[in-house]
Scaffold this motif. Structure first.
Motif: not given
Length: 119
Positions: A23-24, A27, A30, A47, A51
């Motif tokens: 998830q890091t 993120s 993004a 991104a 995800q």
């Protein structure tokens, strides 16, 4: 625009090869896309791909973990099919020999044979 970002294909290939997409990481991509565009992540960009891969991997791990917590003698062909579907989505292709879903299928097959002997 994607010059500083990894191509979507590279992110997908890393996931297929077994690299966990965190998830890091998603993120951070993004945030980098927002810095580049000035208004937010790129629709369908790196991104979004990261995800998507992360979510697929997490779904597979959750399903495999759910089945792994069952007593070995209670694993069914339906369990094996669910793990196979989740693993195929995570890999982007059908899992092969030596995969988690192949191992679960083997166990389900053995359980079915044992059940048939007992009846």
């Amino acid at each position: 625009m994607e010059g500083e970002l990894p191509p979507k294909e590279e992110i997908h290939q890393r996931a297929v090869e077994g690299h966990p997409i965190t998830q890091t990481e998603a993120s951070a991509l993004a945030a980098a896309e927002t810095d580049i565009t000035g208004f937010g992540p790129i629709k369908g960009g790196p991104a979004a791909q990261a995800q998507r891969e992360h979510d697929r991997q997490q779904n597979f791990l959750a399903k495999a973990g759910e089945v792994a917590r069952k007593p070995a003698g209670e694993i069914t062909k339906e369990d094996a099919a669910q793990v196979q579907r989740a693993e195929a989505r995570a890999l982007g292709e059908p899992p092969g020999k030596g995969s988690t879903s192949a191992d679960v299928q083997s166990l389900a097959d053995q359980n079915e044979k044992e059940k048939a002997k007992g009846t």
